[in-house]
Design an enzyme around this catalytic site. Structure first.
Site, PDB file in Angstrom:
ATOM      1  CG  ASP A 195      -1.695   1.225   1.422  1.00  0.00           C
ATOM      2  OD1 ASP A 195      -1.916   1.921   0.408  1.00  0.00           O
ATOM      3  OD2 ASP A 195      -2.108   1.516   2.566  1.00  0.00           O
ATOM      4  CG  ASP A 223      -6.029   3.044   0.491  1.00  0.00           C
ATOM      5  OD1 ASP A 223      -5.096   2.204   0.607  1.00  0.00           O
ATOM      6  OD2 ASP A 223      -6.701   3.153  -0.550  1.00  0.00           O
ATOM      7  CG  ASP A 227      -1.421   1.632  -3.702  1.00  0.00           C
ATOM      8  OD1 ASP A 227      -0.239   1.354  -3.965  1.00  0.00           O
ATOM      9  OD2 ASP A 227      -1.754   2.344  -2.739  1.00  0.00           O
ATOM     10  CG  ASP A 277      -7.178 -12.806 -12.885  1.00  0.00           C
ATOM     11  OD1 ASP A 277      -8.027 -13.517 -13.445  1.00  0.00           O
ATOM     12  OD2 ASP A 277      -6.573 -13.130 -11.850  1.00  0.00           O
ATOM     13  CG  ASP A 325     -11.695 -15.903 -12.807  1.00  0.00           C
ATOM     14  OD1 ASP A 325     -10.950 -16.133 -11.856  1.00  0.00           O
ATOM     15  OD2 ASP A 325     -12.942 -15.845 -12.714  1.00  0.00           O
ATOM     16  CD  GLU A 331      -9.790 -20.462 -11.503  1.00  0.00           C
ATOM     17  OE1 GLU A 331      -9.693 -20.552 -10.279  1.00  0.00           O
ATOM     18  OE2 GLU A 331     -10.667 -19.762 -12.058  1.00  0.00           O
ATOM     19  CG  HIS A 369      -6.287 -15.380  -5.686  1.00  0.00           C
ATOM     20  ND1 HIS A 369      -5.796 -16.087  -6.768  1.00  0.00           N
ATOM     21  CD2 HIS A 369      -7.580 -15.105  -5.963  1.00  0.00           C
ATOM     22  CE1 HIS A 369      -6.758 -16.224  -7.655  1.00  0.00           C
ATOM     23  NE2 HIS A 369      -7.853 -15.639  -7.204  1.00  0.00           N
ATOM     24  CG  ASP A 370      -9.062 -18.576  -5.604  1.00  0.00           C
ATOM     25  OD1 ASP A 370      -9.486 -17.508  -5.127  1.00  0.00           O
ATOM     26  OD2 ASP A 370      -9.073 -18.837  -6.818  1.00  0.00           O
TER      27      ASP A 370
HETATM   28  C1  GLC Z   1     -11.592 -17.751  -9.795  1.00  0.00           C
HETATM   29  C2  GLC Z   1     -10.749 -16.840  -8.949  1.00  0.00           C
HETATM   30  C3  GLC Z   1     -11.437 -16.630  -7.643  1.00  0.00           C
HETATM   31  C4  GLC Z   1     -12.788 -16.020  -7.896  1.00  0.00           C
HETATM   32  C5  GLC Z   1     -13.592 -16.842  -8.891  1.00  0.00           C
HETATM   33  C6  GLC Z   1     -14.737 -16.062  -9.419  1.00  0.00           C
HETATM   34  O1  GLC Z   1     -11.698 -19.001  -9.254  1.00  0.00           O
HETATM   35  O2  GLC Z   1      -9.474 -17.349  -8.810  1.00  0.00           O
HETATM   36  O3  GLC Z   1     -10.701 -15.816  -6.778  1.00  0.00           O
HETATM   37  O4  GLC Z   1     -13.487 -15.922  -6.691  1.00  0.00           O
HETATM   38  O5  GLC Z   1     -12.841 -17.213 -10.011  1.00  0.00           O
HETATM   39  O6  GLC Z   1     -14.296 -15.070 -10.309  1.00  0.00           O
END
Ligand code: GLC
Length: 565
Positions: free
Chosen positions: A21, A25, A29, A98, A199, A256, A331-332
């Protein structure tokens, strides 16, 4: 296989909200990212995957896009983005965006139009259906729990959302939708971005008629992946995307693909006839739950032989045909070291061990931010400390619908929450780990005083320095990139062992994924000398496995020898 830059590359995923950051905030960013580009470059990274930075109401942290061609307010401006892209390119790195096109935000102008009336020209851009006997149009379950349908009183119909109700699914059957997406993709590529991480890309085509999924007998809604993962028109859509967009640029694409197996994935990434360069599959990701549905939290012991089996199958089945993407975290997911390693007694060793496999098994390695310093899961005391919509929905379902007590559910949150990976990046031991001078949007993991970039930079034997070494070794030894994979059998259950072979070079990788010392069969080392030891995650390796013929807890080593021609 054909040589390409992205096969040789190391990729790094940034989750911008949690990275750095710059303006206090509490939210990461673009300027924050710019300030850390030297750090990323020094890791030996070639390509950055940026999780979404588009305008979004943040129901799902940017995976709900309300304007594909604008930057999220908290992250900065388009000028910041242009600066970021230039600075990435100046350092000889690439940047992929993404691309979230299975759905938009319900605040996207397309959806606002679509929901406004049944005759609106955008109505058919999404999936609208009347209810069935006062219920949802079918029994599909949202990946974030509950029904995949949301009732909208305005027109007395339901719309489909495979993810949250603020993420309505786009109707890819409609050519206008597809053309609008292609136009947007060209706009980013014309700007100079180097490709996309796509995605939920294998969800674009749904079974015509949207039939009920096979009921599991007890739940009102069921995971209906057979009706949306690898649907009938998926390849046709991707072929069109390729013809209309991708093949006109020099792009790098990673899809993905939840529910992918080596059978159904090959067509997607076949090097001659496929549509994308790489996919992320999840077969190794779900080994710690009783179900392959993505956020089902039914604990199961992660068995290393199963991990070995999955990794090996993907190596063999793609060899010579397609290229693997390797990752242990994103991140998931919970933190890799907490899931596959031991984040307490052997945090450093097991974080390095995961790096060893990531970089030496066949495929392009993807590092998730923070894994290069061995960041771990977090266990915040109450659900109020969590932000992730999937976590909050799951918690509610367990507590409100199934009647479990919060104290029963919190351990599941601790094990599986996506927020494990989203706590702010730990830069140093100053307040909030140097991530922000403000109040962070999600609390920092309390272990930041010990686990942080600054201290890893100072320590020779840190996880961070090991990752740098891995990148160097990979870059100077083509066998790590292009070598044929050969499994080494007859090793203890918890040892993952393989060779990579290219010309006269033979690499031997031995990785002990357990808390105890294991004995190896002596003939494993035939032809290897101590000089052949290329990498080891234990500092004291003066004696090496050659003498001991054992691997200590989470010990991993890599030998390289040149065989006679
Ligand atoms: C993908 C992303 C995830 C998101 C989902 C819906 O799985 O990696 O973070 O919540 O798609 O877009």
């Amino acid at each position: 296989m054909k040589k390409t830059w992205w096969k040789e590359a190391v990729a790094y995923q940034i989750y911008p909200r949690s990275f750095c950051d710059s303006d206090g905030d509490g939210i990461g960013d673009l300027q924050g990212i710019i300030s850390k580009l030297d750090y990323i470059q020094n890791l030996g990274v070639d390509v950055i995957w940026l999780s979404p930075i588009y305008k979004s109401p943040n129901d799902d942290n940017g995976y709900d896009v309300s304007d594909y061609q604008a930057i999220m307010d908290e992250f900065g401006t388009m000028a910041d983005f242009d600066q970021l892209l230039d600075q990435v390119h100046d350092r000889g790195m690439k940047l992929i965006m993404d691309l979230i096109v299975n759905h938009t935000s319900d605040e996207h102008p397309w959806f606002l139009q679509s929901r406004s009336s049944k005759n609106n020209p955008y109505r058919d851009w999404y999936y609208w259906r009347p209810g069935k006997s006062g219920r949802e149009p079918n029994n599909w379950e949202s990946i974030f729990r509950g029904s995949a349908w949301q009732y909208d009183a305005k027109t007395d119909e339901y719309y489909l959302h495979l993810f949250s109700k603020k993420q309505p699914d786009l109707n890819w059957e409609n050519p206008d939708v597809r053309n609008a997406i292609y136009e947007m993709m060209r706009w980013w590529l014309d700007k100079g971005v180097d490709g996309f991480r796509l995605d939920a890309i294998n969800f674009l085509s749904k079974t015509p008629g949207l039939p009920d999924a096979r009921s599991n007998g007890h739940a009102p809604y069921v995971c209906a992946s057979e009706h949306y993962a690898f649907g009938p028109r998926l390849f046709e859509f991707l072929k069109e995307m390729q013809d209309k967009v991708l093949r006109h640029y020099d792009t790098f694409t990673v899809g993905e693909a939840a529910f992918a197996t080596t059978q159904n994935a090959l067509d997607l990434v076949n090097e001659g006839t496929g549509y994308l360069n790489l996919i992320f599959h999840f077969e190794h990701v779900h080994l710690d739950t009783e179900s392959s549905e993505r956020i089902t939290w039914i604990p199961r012991r992660l068995e290393i032989p199963e991990l070995k089996q999955v990794l090996t199958t993907w190596q063999h089945n793609l060899e010579g045909v397609a290229w693997n993407a390797q990752f242990f975290g994103n991140h998931d997911l919970p933190r890799a070291v907490s899931k596959y390693g031991n984040d307490k007694d052997y945090r450093v060793e097991s974080a390095k061990l995961l790096g060893t496999v990531l970089y030496t098994i066949g495929g392009t390695p993807f590092i998730y931010q923070g894994d290069e310093i061995g960041m771990t899961n977090v266990a915040f005391p109450t659900i109020n400390d969590y932000r992730d919509i999937a976590t909050l929905n799951a918690f509610d379902e367990y507590v409100a619908v199934e009647g479990k007590s919060p104290t029963e559910v919190m351990p599941l949150v601790h094990q599986y929450s996506r927020d494990n990976a989203r706590t702010p990046m730990q830069w140093d031991d100053s307040p909030n780990a140097g991530f922000t001078i403000g109040e962070p949007w999600l609390k920092v993991n309390p272990n930041y005083k010990d686990v942080n970039v600054a201290s890893d930079q100072l320590r020779q034997d840190s996880v961070l320095n090991f990752y740098k070494e891995l990148a160097k070794v990979r870059k100077s030894n083509p066998v790590l990139v292009y070598g044929r994979f050969e499994e080494v059998g007859d090793v203890p259950d918890d040892v993952i062992a393989y060779k990579r072979i290219l010309g006269n070079s033979e690499l031997l990788v031995l990785a002990n994924f357990s808390d105890y010392t294991v004995a190896l069969r002596p003939d494993l080392f035939n032809g290897y000398t101590m000089e052949a030891l290329l990498l080891s995650n234990y500092l004291d390796n003066s004696q090496g496995q050659l003498d001991r013929q054992t691997l200590r807890p989470y010990e991993g080593c890599v030998y390289l020898k040149e065989t006679a021609a």
